[in-house]
Design an enzyme around this catalytic site. Sequence first.
Site, short mmCIF file in Angstrom:
data_model
loop_
_atom_site.label_atom_id
_atom_site.label_comp_id
_atom_site.label_asym_id
_atom_site.label_seq_id
_atom_site.Cartn_x
_atom_site.Cartn_y
_atom_site.Cartn_z
N ASP A 86 -13.51 16.03 14.80
CA ASP A 86 -14.33 16.93 13.98
C ASP A 86 -14.76 18.12 14.82
OD1 ASP A 86 -16.31 18.13 12.41
OD2 ASP A 86 -17.80 16.60 12.94
N ASN A 123 -15.77 21.29 13.72
CA ASN A 123 -16.87 22.16 13.26
C ASN A 123 -18.20 21.42 13.15
OD1 ASN A 123 -16.54 20.66 10.99
ND2 ASN A 123 -16.01 22.36 9.62
N ASP A 126 -19.32 18.99 11.23
CA ASP A 126 -19.93 18.63 9.94
C ASP A 126 -19.78 17.13 9.66
OD1 ASP A 126 -17.27 18.41 9.38
OD2 ASP A 126 -17.27 19.73 7.63
N ASP A 138 -11.19 17.49 11.01
CA ASP A 138 -10.57 18.72 10.50
C ASP A 138 -9.34 19.10 11.34
OD1 ASP A 138 -11.86 19.84 12.80
OD2 ASP A 138 -13.68 20.06 11.60
N ASP A 165 2.09 14.09 4.44
CA ASP A 165 2.10 13.08 3.39
C ASP A 165 2.30 13.81 2.07
OD1 ASP A 165 1.55 10.51 2.23
OD2 ASP A 165 0.16 10.15 3.88
N ASP A 199 4.61 9.38 -0.43
CA ASP A 199 3.64 8.37 -0.83
C ASP A 199 4.17 7.61 -2.05
OD1 ASP A 199 0.79 7.36 -0.67
OD2 ASP A 199 0.79 8.13 -2.73
N GLU A 205 7.23 5.37 1.47
CA GLU A 205 6.49 4.10 1.38
C GLU A 205 7.14 3.27 0.28
OE1 GLU A 205 1.87 2.78 0.61
OE2 GLU A 205 2.77 4.34 -0.60
N HIS A 248 -3.27 3.23 7.28
CA HIS A 248 -4.59 3.45 6.70
C HIS A 248 -4.89 2.53 5.52
CE1 HIS A 248 -1.68 5.51 4.29
NE2 HIS A 248 -2.58 5.67 3.33
N ASP A 249 -3.93 1.71 5.11
CA ASP A 249 -4.13 0.85 3.94
C ASP A 249 -4.36 -0.62 4.28
OD1 ASP A 249 -3.83 2.84 2.00
OD2 ASP A 249 -1.65 2.67 2.02
C1 GLC Z 1 -0.32 4.89 -1.08
C2 GLC Z 1 -1.28 5.32 0.00
C3 GLC Z 1 -2.64 4.84 -0.35
C4 GLC Z 1 -3.05 5.48 -1.66
C5 GLC Z 1 -2.02 5.19 -2.75
C6 GLC Z 1 -2.22 6.09 -3.92
O1 GLC Z 1 -0.19 3.52 -1.14
O2 GLC Z 1 -0.85 4.86 1.24
O3 GLC Z 1 -3.60 5.15 0.63
O4 GLC Z 1 -4.30 4.99 -2.06
O5 GLC Z 1 -0.70 5.43 -2.30
O6 GLC Z 1 -1.83 7.39 -3.62
#
Ligand code: GLC
Length: 560
Positions: free
Chosen positions: A28, A30, A32, A36, A113, A215, A277, A340-341
Site C-alpha cells: 500500500d 498511498n 490508505d 495499490d 486476470d 477466470d 481456471e 486466493h480462493d
Molecule cells: C474465480 C475466482 C474467484 C471468484 C470467482 C468469480 O473462481 O478465482 O475468486 O470469486 O471466479 O469470479
Amino acid sequence: MTDGKQFKTEEWWKTGVIYQIYPFTFADANGDGVGDLKGIIQRLDYLNDGNPESETSLGIDAIWLSPINQSPMVDNGYDVSDYYDISPTFGTLEDFDALVAESHKRGVKVILDLVINHTSNQHEWFIESSTSKDNPKHDWYLWQDPEPDGGLPNNWLSYFGGPGWTFSEARGQYYFHTFNKNQPDLNWRNPEVRQAIYAMIRFWLDKGVDGFRLDASSVFSKDEFYRYNPVKFGATDKNAYHNQHHLYDKDLPENHEIIREIRQITDEYEDRLLIGETFIDSRLYDSTIFYGVNNDELHLPFAFEFSFSPWYPGYLQREIEKKELITPAGAWPTYFLDNHDIPRHLSRWVECSLCTNPTEIAKAAGALLLTTRGTPVLYYGQEIGMVDYVDMPSDKSRDTAVMDDHGGALPSSRDGARTPMQWDDSVNAGFSFGKPVDPWLPVNPNYFEVNVQRDLADKTSILNFYRLLLKVRKNSEALRLGSWRTLIHYPDEHLAYVRETDHEKVLVIINFSYEKPFVVDSYIEPENWLVLASNILEAGKLIDLPDTLHPFEVAILRKE
Ligand code: GLC
C-alpha cells in the site's frame, strides 16, 4: 512423458515461475490501508531486481495480478464494471503503464486476470440489458421467463450458494449468475458479446500485457435449452451445489470454441500466455481437454487436484503421475499449491500426522513445486511460509460475495488467505510502508516471526530456500525442461524422482518424515552427485547417495 529436447526454444511461460499478487493486500504505497499498483512497483525489486545474482530478490519471471479493473468490489474485483479502466482503489491507467514498464525493465512479465464469464451488475451493459426486453443489449445476459407458475426457469444453482436465478422486476424475467447475484453471466452465444470482449482483450494486449488468466474459464457457455441439471442419486451434501451433475451449466463443448477464439487473438501477438481456471464437475472430461485438441486453447489450464492432495507422498506422486500421463503431447503442465480462493497449504496440511515441522514442510513443498515438470505458480507470501489468519475477527470480513449466500460450493470465507503481505516487523508488517493505518484486512498477528526482512537475514529461512530453488531451477535445463521419472513406485514417506535432458540429470529427494533409510525401486548410479540445493547437505559438495535420509530432508542433486 515429454522429453525436454523436443522444445526448440524455451518459451518463458514453460520455464519461468509465475507469482500471483492479490492487489488489495500486497503493498500500500498511498497509505490508505488498501494495496495499490504503486505499492507493487515499489516492491518489484523484491520480486526480481533484474540481477540474476541478487542477494535479496526472489527471482520470479512473471506476476499475475488478481483483478484491478473498475468494480463495485462485491467480489473484490471479480465483478468488473468497466473493463477499460483501473479501479481507483488500485490507481490509474498511468500507474498500470508504469507497472508494465518497470516490470519489463526487470525482465518480469505481467499477466492480468480476465473476468469475462460475468460482469458486475453495475456494468453499463447489464444496466442497459435490464431495462426492458427490447433494448439493444437485451440478449447480452442469460435472461429467461419464469415457469408458468412463476417459479425459477430451472434448477441451476449459484456456486456461491442459493439459486442461480435472480428476478428483475423491470424485465419480468430471471437472469442467471454462476456466482453472486451481483455477477450476472454474459450470454456467450451472442456474437456481439464476443466481439465486445475480444476488442477489450486487444486493448490490454496492445498495452503490452503478456498474458491473461481466464477466470472461471470452464463455465462461459451454458446449455442453449436451459435443461435441468440431473440431481446426483441420494446426494445429501449440505452444499446443495455439489448435489447436482453440472451437465448443462458447466464444461460444455461450446466453451472450447470461445477459448480457441481468445487464443487466436493472443497468438496474433508475440509470446503471450493464456492460463485458465478450469474446474471440472461434469466428469465428462479432465482439465487437459482445455489444452484443445490441437493445443490451440489454453497454454496452462489450472486444475485443483494437486493442490487439494493431502500432504502425503503417495497422494502427491499420484497427482504428478496422473498429470504426466494425461498431459497431451506438445502441451505443458502447471502446478500451484495456493491461490486466493483456498486456504494456504501450510494451513491445509497442519492437521496431518507428518506435519510436525511447518518450516521444513514449507521448504519441502516449495522444492516439490519448483522441481516438478511444469510451470510453477506461487501465491504471494507462500515463500515466507505465510499461513491463514484463522481467528480473524468476523466483523473484519471482506469476502461478502460468498458469505452473503450460504450453501454454495465454497465452505466459508476466503479472507484467511488474503491478509496483507508480511514485509517486516514494523506497524502492519510494513504493508503500508510504516503508516499506522487500518489495513483492508487485518495483518496476521504472527508477522513478528514471519516476514520478509527477518527471512532475508536468516540463511536457513524458507525465503532463502525458495530463492535458492528459483536460482537452481533457472540454471538447470533438466529442472526447467527435462522429463520426470519416479524412482519409487509405492512411496511411503519419501519421494525420489529424476529430471533429465540429453545433457543433464537431476535427482530430487524429499523426505516427509523422520529419519528413514533411503530406498528406491529403480536403479540409480550411487556415485558422484553434486548438491545443488538442500536443507541438510552443503550446496556445491560432491557426494555419493546417502543410505539414510534425515528428518524432512530435501536434496536436489546433479549427476556429475
Ligand atoms: C474465480 C475466482 C474467484 C471468484 C470467482 C468469480 O473462481 O478465482 O475468486 O470469486 O471466479 O469470479
